[in-house]
Design a protein around this motif. Structure first.
Motif, mmCIF file in Angstrom:
data_model
loop_
_atom_site.group_PDB
_atom_site.id
_atom_site.type_symbol
_atom_site.label_atom_id
_atom_site.label_comp_id
_atom_site.label_asym_id
_atom_site.label_seq_id
_atom_site.Cartn_x
_atom_site.Cartn_y
_atom_site.Cartn_z
ATOM 1 N N LYS A 11 18.709 -27.933 8.857
ATOM 2 C CA LYS A 11 18.437 -27.951 7.109
ATOM 3 C C LYS A 11 17.119 -28.784 6.973
ATOM 4 O O LYS A 11 16.781 -29.778 7.782
ATOM 5 C CB LYS A 11 19.469 -28.930 6.593
ATOM 6 N N ARG A 47 27.756 -32.344 3.633
ATOM 7 C CA ARG A 47 27.600 -31.442 2.546
ATOM 8 C C ARG A 47 27.206 -29.884 3.187
ATOM 9 O O ARG A 47 27.686 -29.036 2.211
ATOM 10 C CB ARG A 47 26.433 -31.871 1.666
ATOM 11 N N GLY A 51 29.488 -26.760 1.732
ATOM 12 C CA GLY A 51 28.731 -25.626 1.178
ATOM 13 C C GLY A 51 27.971 -26.152 -0.185
ATOM 14 O O GLY A 51 27.564 -25.446 -0.966
ATOM 15 N N LEU A 52 27.931 -27.481 -0.313
ATOM 16 C CA LEU A 52 27.042 -28.098 -1.378
ATOM 17 C C LEU A 52 25.492 -28.031 -1.116
ATOM 18 O O LEU A 52 24.737 -28.168 -2.030
ATOM 19 C CB LEU A 52 27.471 -29.377 -1.581
ATOM 20 N N ASP A 54 22.845 -25.561 1.470
ATOM 21 C CA ASP A 54 22.817 -24.295 2.189
ATOM 22 C C ASP A 54 21.893 -24.453 3.349
ATOM 23 O O ASP A 54 20.769 -25.113 3.439
ATOM 24 C CB ASP A 54 22.058 -23.390 1.256
ATOM 25 N N ALA A 55 22.582 -24.339 4.763
ATOM 26 C CA ALA A 55 21.865 -24.154 5.844
ATOM 27 C C ALA A 55 20.648 -23.614 6.038
ATOM 28 O O ALA A 55 20.651 -22.153 5.425
ATOM 29 C CB ALA A 55 22.560 -23.915 7.092
ATOM 30 N N ASP A 56 19.464 -24.056 6.401
ATOM 31 C CA ASP A 56 18.312 -22.900 6.619
ATOM 32 C C ASP A 56 18.300 -22.215 8.038
ATOM 33 O O ASP A 56 17.685 -21.545 8.173
ATOM 34 C CB ASP A 56 17.034 -23.859 6.711
ATOM 35 N N ASN A 68 29.003 -19.186 5.864
ATOM 36 C CA ASN A 68 27.488 -19.531 5.363
ATOM 37 C C ASN A 68 27.312 -19.111 4.001
ATOM 38 O O ASN A 68 26.866 -19.837 3.112
ATOM 39 C CB ASN A 68 26.574 -18.567 6.191
ATOM 40 N N ASP A 69 27.884 -17.895 3.507
ATOM 41 C CA ASP A 69 27.751 -17.246 2.243
ATOM 42 C C ASP A 69 29.129 -17.381 1.405
ATOM 43 O O ASP A 69 28.949 -17.079 0.320
ATOM 44 C CB ASP A 69 27.346 -15.911 2.449
ATOM 45 N N VAL A 70 29.984 -18.166 1.956
ATOM 46 C CA VAL A 70 31.164 -18.325 0.945
ATOM 47 C C VAL A 70 30.722 -19.871 0.162
ATOM 48 O O VAL A 70 30.478 -20.958 0.460
ATOM 49 C CB VAL A 70 32.383 -18.844 1.755
ATOM 50 N N PRO A 71 31.163 -19.912 -1.130
ATOM 51 C CA PRO A 71 30.849 -21.180 -2.218
ATOM 52 C C PRO A 71 31.993 -21.710 -1.504
ATOM 53 O O PRO A 71 33.031 -21.815 -1.112
ATOM 54 C CB PRO A 71 31.155 -20.324 -3.463
ATOM 55 N N PRO A 72 31.510 -23.233 -2.067
ATOM 56 C CA PRO A 72 32.390 -24.408 -1.588
ATOM 57 C C PRO A 72 34.095 -24.076 -1.987
ATOM 58 O O PRO A 72 34.844 -24.418 -1.086
ATOM 59 C CB PRO A 72 32.091 -25.638 -2.452
#
Lengths: 385, 271, 301
Positions: A11, A47, A51-52, A54-56, A68-72
């Motif tokens: 990140k 965080r 999911g607050l 986003d990982a790079d 990875n693509d699931v909202p919090p």
């Protein structure tokens, strides 16, 4: 309940990388504490799991599924914030019920869950109050209650006790430990307080500058720090780290020349170190011994005496200018200016290579083994208090 | 000595700011030739000017017009600004600060610069000499202003509060309407009041886009007030009208002063 | 924030939806009319025939450049702006510093100071118009009684005095705005800073120039810019207080007179466009020179 797995998570904020590729597995039902100095990335890592952020790069898995693509809200997590983040215009009940209401949970289910959580946290009498009418400790309980009613697979705590005063912090720490035994879920807890880390964790992950320094049980980290950073970070006062030189290496031990002329033979695996190398000797103030019982001594002069009542810390200046702290009994007779020889016991001393890596011990500390798996405590009765 | 000087300074400041209004009240209570005598309080105060203001022209209608236009404009502006300010204050997207600056610059437009274009627009929409047309044109300054001020208020709301809502599964719409809107009550009141005052005081558009007496707003009515003689203004009536429209404004400002400080979020964050 | 995740995408989509209605309204009432005004400035359109006109190129601007009344209006506006804003800033500083002191009844004092701000410009122009009345005005009466003038003055009609009168009213009306913004900045300054200065025995005047002023400078600059932009478009005050006389006519008054009174939309639009360009130029210059970012802190007014 679910395990959390981080695979090569990275990140950056703008051009500043704050997390440099972290791999970590948090086991099902485990209480994992992220600890480290401020700015080390521990909160960011939490965080990222929430999911607050986003990982790079890299993957985050919860319960074996990539999120990875699931909202919090879809990750099956609940989070307790440092500031509690209670909705100020809602009552305690509404605060706790809000998430369930949004998820269109049946009204009686909501009510059952809120009341059950309130009972666990002993805040049943506060359900109609607004957050501003609560004390700090009560707000903290409501924040935890809001997390509980979501019945998450993973609880995330972001420095939840740092807004409380010292006495309340100790009380809440004990309550969290107790709560943990009752609900037995996977918990990830961020703190900068090493006492919280040591007392609450099944395992601790020590972070520094966006990298994992070491992961292990509290006693593992305390007795077998992997490097000088972990050695210095855990334990109070911090471990004495002194420059020394290797004089002899064999299969059983490494011998080092100490400041002041002494030598000490420490039972560690040489692991690439050879005679003539500069190393760092690590001795915790608690592990110094009277000169008579010692394997080696560091002669010096006391320059400050700190008396805490139950114990005394003597700050000793060695001939070459390095300072050493030693812990002595509360009523020890010593004064600034006195000569003092600090005694070292070989089996509690540590050796680190020039770049800070610990040389592994031959024998591990008996308490430094992985803990027995935690049993979810459905069976455990609630405390009678 | 120092304290005396300071007290004198304060007295001078208060005198300077309050006297013109005081003088307007004094003058409004005089009629006939009494108006031409300078005295601290009228020897024979009378409300004749106040009666004349409402009898001489549809001044009550003007007040109603101003009220309708100003409150309508404030309502619409706030409604549009709440969601917009959330987007501008709390969502990161490219070009956000440029957009914010552009919106701010619209509120700094010289009104004259859009006058002919607006005239055309208002006439094309058939809204000339109508309160609807006036309301539409007022959006040019109330909307950027409310967006700008609400955006700063939005930014001040604690981040963790929004994150807690996100974890609870709230969509942006739910966050705005059910979490932030209730917390922004005082901010909305303050912003709305300021926008209301601006709309209430507006003169150029009201002068240009209305024609008949019954569509005039208060500032136009006061500016265009004329007496029996074309050469001499009915000063007593002008002052009476001025007092009538200013007293409620001053009252509003006094209330607003207290509103601005609000401890609603104090309970949510920190001790 | 990264751009891939569902959360970030959802938030950006919502932001676009949230902004759309507001931007549509602004496009309708601001961007489009401004573009039409600029367009009209190249035509010979009149108020009566807004849809039948001929493109005349820069003809209107040529006339504008040759009209001494326009240049007089430009000069009036600039003089008015510089003098009023300077006076308002200094007076606002003094009043804000006085109100910042801890004293009983400060809330009431602040409310009193706010009164002129709440009063509509038209109303304040009328109130002062009456106070400035050449025969019965209280200003003349007071000055005569104090022996400062020998005969009553026609404040609003005398070519030498009318601009002074306009500035005086504007200063009265707009100083509260300055005071409020400066006061807000003053109250954010940490108190221990002043206690430290007192302990060090630094003279209060020195403290003001070395500590207070640099610290409130950003807020002060924002207030000055807002006031400057406001002053550059001044209309109501002159229109009501002094009418169309040449000595006080501002650019806005000039442009509206051409547009509405003379019904010359083409020429009036050219004047309005010129005014817009002047304001834009001054805004950009001040922001660059003052190194002020209105998007940053302190721009909450």
């Amino acid at each position: 309940m679910a395990a959390v797995e981080l695979r090569g998570v990275r990140k950056a904020f703008g051009r500043t990388a704050v997390i440099h590729g972290i791999d970590l597995e948090i086991r099902d039902n485990e209480f994992m504490v992220f600890v480290g100095p401020s700015g080390c990335g521990k909160s960011t890592l939490l965080r990222l799991i929430a999911g607050l952020e986003d990982a790079d790069g890299g993957d985050i898995l919860i319960g074996g599924a990539e999120v990875n693509d699931v909202p919090p809200a879809g990750r099956g997590i609940a989070m307790v914030f440092q500031s509690y983040a209670l909705y100020p215009h809602m009552s305690v009940y509404e605060n706790m019920a809000f998430g369930l209401t949004l998820a269109r949970t049946a009204r009686h289910t909501v009510e059952d869950r809120v009341r059950a959580a309130a009972r666990t946290l002993r805040i049943e009498d506060l359900l109609h109050r607004k957050p501003r009418e609560l004390s700090g400790g009560q707000r903290q309980r409501v924040a935890i209650g809001r997390a509980i009613v979501r019945e998450p697979r993973v609880f995330l705590f972001d420095e939840p006790l740092s807004n409380l005063d010292a006495a309340l912090r100790v009380a809440m720490r004990i309550e969290i430990a107790e709560l943990r035994r009752q609900i037995g879920a996977t918990m990830v807890y961020v703190t900068h307080d090493q006492v919280e880390a040591m007392t609450l964790a099944d395992r601790i992950a020590v972070l520094n500058a966006g990298r994992l320094e070491q992961v292990g049980t509290p006693m593992d980290l305390y007795h077998h720090p992997a490097n000088t950073f972990v050695a210095g970070f855990l334990g109070s006062p911090r471990m004495n780290l002194l420059a020394a030189t290797v004089t002899d290496v064999n299969g059983a031990a490494v011998t080092a020349a100490l400041p002041g002329g002494g030598r000490v033979r420490i039972p560690v695996i040489a692991d690439g170190v050879s005679a003539g190398d500069g190393v760092t000797l690590g001795v915790r103030p608690q592990h110094t011994v009277p000169a008579g019982d010692a394997d080696a001594v560091l002669p010096g002069t006391v320059f400050v005496v700190e008396r805490l009542g139950a114990e005394t810390f003597c700050h000793v200046r060695l001939a070459d200018g390095q300072a050493v702290v030693t812990q002595a009994a509360g009523d020890v007779r010593v004064a600034a200016g006195d000569p003092l020889a600090v005694g070292i016991a070989a089996d509690t001393a540590h050796l680190f290579t020039g770049d800070g890596r610990a040389l592994p011990r031959h024998r591990r500390h008996p308490l430094a083994e992985p803990p027995a798996p935690v049993t979810p405590a459905a069976a455990a009765p609630p405390p009678s208090r | 000595m120092k304290r005396l000087l300071f007290a004198l300074l304060l007295a001078a400041i208060v005198f300077y700011t309050v006297f013109p209004f005081y003088w307007a009240i004094v003058s409004s209570l005089k009629s006939g030739s009494a108006l031409f005598i300078v005295e601290a309080w009228p020897a024979d105060p009378t409300l004749a000017n106040y009666a004349a203001v409402f009898r001489g022209q549809p001044f009550g209608r003007s007040i109603l017009n101003s009220l309708l236009v100003a409150s309508g404009v404030v309502g619409v502006s706030l409604a549009l600004a709440v969601t917009a300010s959330y987007a501008l204050g709390r969502v990161a997207f490219r070009g956000r600060s440029l957009l914010l600056l552009s919106i701010l610059s619209v509120s700094m437009f010289p009104q004259v610069a859009v006058l002919s274009g607006l005239f055309e627009l208002v006439r094309a929409l058939g809204l000339y000499n109508s309160l609807w047309g006036l309301g539409l044109t007022y959006m040019i300054f109330t909307l950027p202003f409310t967006v700008w001020v609400l955006t700063t208020f939005m930014r001040e709301l604690p981040r963790e509060l929004e994150e807690a809502a996100i974890v609870d599964g709230a969509t942006p719409w739910v966050i705005v309407t059910r979490i932030f809107l209730p917390l922004l009550g005082p901010a909305l009141a303050a912003t709305g009041l300021l926008a209301f005052i601006t709309a209430w005081n507006e003169f150029l558009f009201a002068l240009t886009f209305t024609l008949t007496d019954d569509r005039r707003t208060v500032p136009v009515a006061i500016a265009l007030m004329s007496g029996a003689s074309a050469f001499e203004l009915p000063w007593g009536q002008v002052m009476a009208a001025s007092v009538v429209v200013t007293v409620p404004l001053i009252a509003l400002v006094l209330v607003f002063q207290r509103r601005i400080v609000s401890g609603l979020t104090a309970g949510a964050v920190k001790g | 924030m990264a751009h891939g995740s569902a959360l970030a995408r959802e938030r950006r989509r919502a932001a676009a939806l949230f902004l759309a209605p507001m931007l549509a309204v602004l496009a309708l009432v601001a961007v489009w009319p401004l573009a039409r005004t600029v367009y009209f400035s190249f035509t010979d359109a009149t108020l009566g025939s807004l849809d039948s006109y001929v493109i005349v190129g820069v003809e209107n601007y040529r006339w504008l450049a040759e009209d001494p009344d326009w240049w007089r209006a430009v000069r009036n506006t600039v003089v008015f702006t510089v003098v009023s804003v300077t006076l308002e800033t200094m007076l606002g500083l003094v009043i804000a510093l006085a109100l910042n002191a801890r004293l009983p009844g400060r809330g009431l004092l602040r409310a009193a100071v706010l009164i002129p701000w709440a009063i509509p410009t038209v109303v304040s122009a009328q109130m002062w118009g009456w106070m400035f009345h050449d025969l019965y005005g209280v200003v003349n009466e007071a000055l005569l009684a104090a022996g400062l003038i020998a005969a009553p003055k026609a404040w609003t009609a005398d070519p030498d005095l009318s601009m002074t009168a306009v500035v005086l009213v504007d200063v009265w009306k707009a100083t509260p705005f300055m005071t409020l913004l400066i006061l807000a900045a003053l109250q954010m300054l940490p108190r221990d800073l002043y206690e430290a200065a007192r302990v060090d025995g630094i003279h209060p005047v020195r403290v003001f120039f070395r500590v207070t002023l640099p610290l409130i400078r950003p807020a002060l600059m924002v207030a000055v810019i807002f006031r400057t932009l406001d002053a550059l478009r001044v209309f109501d005050l002159m229109y009501v207080l002094t009418g169309n006389i040449r000595e006080t006519m501002s650019m806005s008054v000039y442009a509206r007179r051409q547009l509405i009174d003379f019904q010359d939309i083409g020429y009036g639009s050219a004047a309005a466009t010129a005014l817009f360009l002047v304001v834009a130029l001054i805004t950009v210059t001040t922001i660059t020179l003052g190194r002020v970012r209105p998007g940053g802190k302190g721009g909450s007014g």
